[in-house]
Motif scaffolding. Structure first.
Motif, mmCIF file in Angstrom:
data_model
loop_
_atom_site.group_PDB
_atom_site.id
_atom_site.type_symbol
_atom_site.label_atom_id
_atom_site.label_comp_id
_atom_site.label_asym_id
_atom_site.label_seq_id
_atom_site.Cartn_x
_atom_site.Cartn_y
_atom_site.Cartn_z
ATOM 1 N N ILE A 189 -7.615 -40.647 -2.298
ATOM 2 C CA ILE A 189 -6.611 -40.384 -3.334
ATOM 3 C C ILE A 189 -5.606 -39.328 -2.855
ATOM 4 C CG2 ILE A 189 -6.244 -39.438 -5.647
ATOM 5 C CD1 ILE A 189 -8.803 -40.696 -6.533
ATOM 6 N N GLU A 190 -4.331 -39.593 -3.101
ATOM 7 C CA GLU A 190 -3.268 -38.659 -2.732
ATOM 8 C C GLU A 190 -2.255 -38.561 -3.872
ATOM 9 O OE1 GLU A 190 -2.939 -36.831 0.007
ATOM 10 O OE2 GLU A 190 -4.679 -37.629 1.087
ATOM 11 N N VAL A 191 -1.605 -37.397 -3.967
ATOM 12 C CA VAL A 191 -0.522 -37.188 -4.929
ATOM 13 C C VAL A 191 0.805 -37.308 -4.194
ATOM 14 C CG1 VAL A 191 0.584 -35.517 -6.469
ATOM 15 C CG2 VAL A 191 -1.911 -35.716 -6.422
ATOM 16 N N ALA A 192 1.773 -37.981 -4.808
ATOM 17 C CA ALA A 192 3.097 -38.153 -4.200
ATOM 18 C C ALA A 192 4.175 -37.658 -5.157
ATOM 19 C CB ALA A 192 3.325 -39.619 -3.858
ATOM 20 N N LYS A 193 5.046 -36.772 -4.647
ATOM 21 C CA LYS A 193 6.132 -36.228 -5.462
ATOM 22 C C LYS A 193 7.503 -36.726 -5.016
ATOM 23 C CE LYS A 193 3.499 -32.004 -6.345
ATOM 24 N NZ LYS A 193 3.441 -30.526 -6.180
ATOM 25 N N CYS A 194 7.519 -37.508 -3.922
ATOM 26 C CA CYS A 194 8.776 -38.045 -3.414
ATOM 27 C C CYS A 194 8.484 -39.304 -2.598
ATOM 28 C CB CYS A 194 9.500 -37.009 -2.549
ATOM 29 S SG CYS A 194 8.568 -36.527 -1.080
ATOM 30 N N ARG A 195 9.546 -39.950 -2.130
ATOM 31 C CA ARG A 195 9.409 -41.217 -1.417
ATOM 32 C C ARG A 195 8.568 -41.080 -0.143
ATOM 33 N NH1 ARG A 195 12.430 -45.920 -1.856
ATOM 34 N NH2 ARG A 195 12.361 -47.309 -0.046
ATOM 35 N N GLU A 196 8.809 -40.013 0.611
ATOM 36 C CA GLU A 196 8.069 -39.812 1.859
ATOM 37 C C GLU A 196 6.578 -39.619 1.588
ATOM 38 O OE1 GLU A 196 10.854 -38.215 1.010
ATOM 39 O OE2 GLU A 196 12.209 -39.307 2.382
ATOM 40 N N LEU A 198 4.979 -40.721 -1.000
ATOM 41 C CA LEU A 198 4.448 -41.989 -1.497
ATOM 42 C C LEU A 198 4.108 -42.914 -0.333
ATOM 43 C CD1 LEU A 198 3.713 -43.982 -3.707
ATOM 44 C CD2 LEU A 198 6.145 -44.549 -3.938
ATOM 45 N N ASP A 199 4.975 -42.950 0.662
ATOM 46 C CA ASP A 199 4.719 -43.747 1.864
ATOM 47 C C ASP A 199 3.402 -43.316 2.508
ATOM 48 O OD1 ASP A 199 4.785 -45.242 4.165
ATOM 49 O OD2 ASP A 199 6.645 -44.389 4.946
ATOM 50 N N PHE A 200 3.232 -42.012 2.671
ATOM 51 C CA PHE A 200 2.005 -41.483 3.282
ATOM 52 C C PHE A 200 0.780 -41.813 2.427
ATOM 53 C CE2 PHE A 200 -1.135 -38.019 3.483
ATOM 54 C CZ PHE A 200 -1.519 -38.130 4.817
ATOM 55 N N ALA A 201 0.896 -41.624 1.114
ATOM 56 C CA ALA A 201 -0.232 -41.870 0.209
ATOM 57 C C ALA A 201 -0.668 -43.331 0.241
ATOM 58 C CB ALA A 201 0.146 -41.466 -1.214
ATOM 59 N N LEU A 202 0.297 -44.239 0.305
ATOM 60 C CA LEU A 202 -0.025 -45.665 0.381
ATOM 61 C C LEU A 202 -0.711 -46.003 1.703
ATOM 62 C CD1 LEU A 202 3.251 -47.110 -1.188
ATOM 63 C CD2 LEU A 202 0.955 -47.312 -2.165
ATOM 64 N N GLN A 203 -0.287 -45.357 2.771
ATOM 65 C CA GLN A 203 -0.934 -45.575 4.069
ATOM 66 C C GLN A 203 -2.393 -45.120 4.030
ATOM 67 O OE1 GLN A 203 1.273 -44.422 7.690
ATOM 68 N NE2 GLN A 203 3.073 -44.132 6.387
ATOM 69 N N VAL A 204 -2.637 -43.981 3.390
ATOM 70 C CA VAL A 204 -4.008 -43.471 3.279
ATOM 71 C C VAL A 204 -4.869 -44.426 2.452
ATOM 72 C CG1 VAL A 204 -5.454 -41.626 2.336
ATOM 73 C CG2 VAL A 204 -3.354 -41.057 3.567
ATOM 74 N N ALA A 205 -4.373 -44.812 1.287
ATOM 75 C CA ALA A 205 -5.136 -45.692 0.401
ATOM 76 C C ALA A 205 -5.428 -47.035 1.064
ATOM 77 C CB ALA A 205 -4.379 -45.900 -0.908
ATOM 78 N N ALA A 206 -4.470 -47.526 1.853
ATOM 79 C CA ALA A 206 -4.630 -48.827 2.514
ATOM 80 C C ALA A 206 -5.736 -48.808 3.570
ATOM 81 C CB ALA A 206 -3.311 -49.255 3.143
ATOM 82 N N LYS A 207 -6.133 -47.623 4.007
ATOM 83 C CA LYS A 207 -7.239 -47.525 4.966
ATOM 84 C C LYS A 207 -8.589 -47.741 4.292
ATOM 85 C CE LYS A 207 -4.903 -44.325 8.137
ATOM 86 N NZ LYS A 207 -4.928 -42.973 8.757
ATOM 87 N N PHE A 208 -8.614 -47.597 2.972
ATOM 88 C CA PHE A 208 -9.872 -47.684 2.242
ATOM 89 C C PHE A 208 -10.015 -48.943 1.399
ATOM 90 C CE2 PHE A 208 -9.231 -43.150 2.991
ATOM 91 C CZ PHE A 208 -10.478 -42.764 3.458
ATOM 92 N N ASP A 209 -8.902 -49.633 1.130
ATOM 93 C CA ASP A 209 -8.980 -50.792 0.238
ATOM 94 C C ASP A 209 -7.792 -51.716 0.464
ATOM 95 O OD1 ASP A 209 -9.677 -52.496 -1.901
ATOM 96 O OD2 ASP A 209 -10.365 -50.806 -3.109
ATOM 97 N N LYS A 210 -7.984 -52.984 0.136
ATOM 98 C CA LYS A 210 -6.893 -53.955 0.244
ATOM 99 C C LYS A 210 -6.042 -53.979 -1.019
ATOM 100 C CE LYS A 210 -9.809 -57.813 -1.302
ATOM 101 N NZ LYS A 210 -10.384 -59.131 -0.935
ATOM 102 N N LYS A 211 -6.521 -53.284 -2.056
ATOM 103 C CA LYS A 211 -5.781 -53.200 -3.320
ATOM 104 C C LYS A 211 -5.622 -51.733 -3.694
ATOM 105 C CE LYS A 211 -7.728 -55.134 -6.928
ATOM 106 N NZ LYS A 211 -8.148 -56.165 -7.895
ATOM 107 N N ILE A 212 -4.412 -51.359 -4.112
ATOM 108 C CA ILE A 212 -4.087 -49.955 -4.370
ATOM 109 C C ILE A 212 -3.512 -49.824 -5.778
ATOM 110 C CG2 ILE A 212 -2.697 -47.986 -3.605
ATOM 111 C CD1 ILE A 212 -2.491 -49.539 -0.852
#
Length: 373
Positions: A189-196, A198-212
């Motif tokens: 789980i990550e918190v995102a306050k801006c576009r950059e 959010l990009d990082f948070a989605l990359q992290v989540a994608a390492k753990f699951d195929k659905k975010i």
């Protein structure tokens, strides 16, 4: 005569170590004058049995030092000189698994297929609650409050990151919280306050699951938990708790650092005033409407600005069986364990037994390639 209990824990999950702690806590508190307990450790697709009664056995776990067990027609067997030997026939499986295949319905289905009673929710309810995207849709169908959210697939994100991020930004305001759909204990789980971010948070989540799952993050809120279980046909509701977090959300370290479960401090009951009634009522309703069983813990987010309660997620096998939440309502850990064991056995006795419909279809079938209508 003592009832035989298979204490099932482990399984392929990022939370396997937490499962070991819950299992050892449960083993130390179960009433051994009533129950004959056999720890069964699920490890890398196999079951292991024998002398699994200490944390030291799992730090690290040595498979070759233990007997591999096989569940066949409701009974555990071991191999001796390449021959199957009966080891343990449980009356009930006491589940202490967290996350992964131990909580998402896979192991539940295996035991149900073998006609063994289980102390947790059944396959369907377990699978639905483990999936944060699915559970949010269920909460919405019950007209319960959920935060604005969107579901993103790993394939969608990796095929066109900019398009995916733009779609999210159009639908939900920052700040955002990004979660793997089927993980627990705040893993990935990550918190995102801006576009950059959010990009990082989605990359992290994608390492753990195929659905975010991406949802709006509240600025001023408190996390509140409430547990429930069934006894004699009645739902027992626990006290509420308010975990004290060190960051914007309750992290894995907040929960388990210091070598113990729930390392963070708790306020019991939660200081949410009249909203406590709503939390308890929602917990009871979710338990009933979703057909839950055993001990579950429902996690809420309370918007302190708007005085509004949001359902966050349901844990169908909470850490430490959430025993500490029931102290205030007069239920000890030992009694809690006994209650869910007896309830599981009772549910199994009342269940409709699967059967095969007898017909003459095969007897009268003459062959050929035409479809049977």
């Amino acid at each position: 005569m003592k009832k035989k209990v298979a204490l099932v824990f482990g399984a392929r999950s990022f939370e396997r170590d937490i499962s070991v702690i819950t299992a050892m806590q449960t083993l130390n508190n179960i009433d051994k004058s009533r129950y004959d307990v056999e720890p069964i450790f699920a490890y890398e697709g196999d079951f292991y049995i024998g002398k699994l009664d200490s944390i030291k056995c799992f730090a690290p776990f040595a498979p070759l030092a233990h007997k591999k067990a096989f569940l066949i027609k409701g009974e555990f067997y071991t191999l001796k000189k390449n021959k199957l030997q009966k080891a343990f026939k449980p009356d009930v499986a006491l589940f202490c698994c967290h996350g992964g295949e131990g909580e998402n319905g896979i192991l539940q289905a295996l035991f149900e297929f073998n006609s063994v009673a289980v102390t947790c929710s059944d396959t369907l309810a377990s699978a639905c609650c483990m999936d944060k995207a699915m559970s949010k849709r269920l909460f919405e169908s019950l007209l319960l409050n959920v935060l604005p959210y969107e579901v993103v697939s790993k394939d969608e994100f990796e095929s066109d990151k900019d398009k995916t991020i733009s779609r999210i930004e159009e639908l939900i305001d920052y700040p955002l919280i990004v979660k793997p759909a089927c993980q627990g204990s705040s893993i990935g789980i990550e918190v995102a306050k801006c576009r950059e971010e959010l990009d990082f948070a989605l990359q992290v989540a994608a390492k753990f699951d195929k659905k975010i799952v991406v949802e709006h993050k509240l600025d001023d809120f408190v996390e509140v938990n409430c547990a429930a279980y069934s006894k004699d046909g009645q739902i027992v509701i626990s006290d509420t708790e308010q975990p004290c977090r060190a960051s914007g959300f309750l992290t894995f370290s907040d929960k388990y650092s210091g070598g113990k479960m729930s390392a963070c401090e708790h306020i019991v009951p939660a200081k949410i005033g009249s909203l406590e009634h709503i939390v308890k009522a929602n917990t009871k309703r979710l338990y009933e409407e979703l057909g839950l069983s055993g001990v579950v813990r429902v996690d809420y987010l309370v918007d302190t600005k708007r005085n509004k309660v949001y359902v966050n997620e349901i844990n169908t096998i909470p850490g430490s069986m959430a025993f500490y939440l029931f102290k205030g309502v007069g239920v000890s850990f030992q009694n809690l364990i006994g209650d869910i064991i007896e309830d599981a056995i009772l549910r199994k006795s009342k269940a409709i037994k699967p059967s095969v419909f007898k017909s003459d279809v095969l007897k009268n079938f003459t062959g050929g390639s035409k479809l049977v209508k």
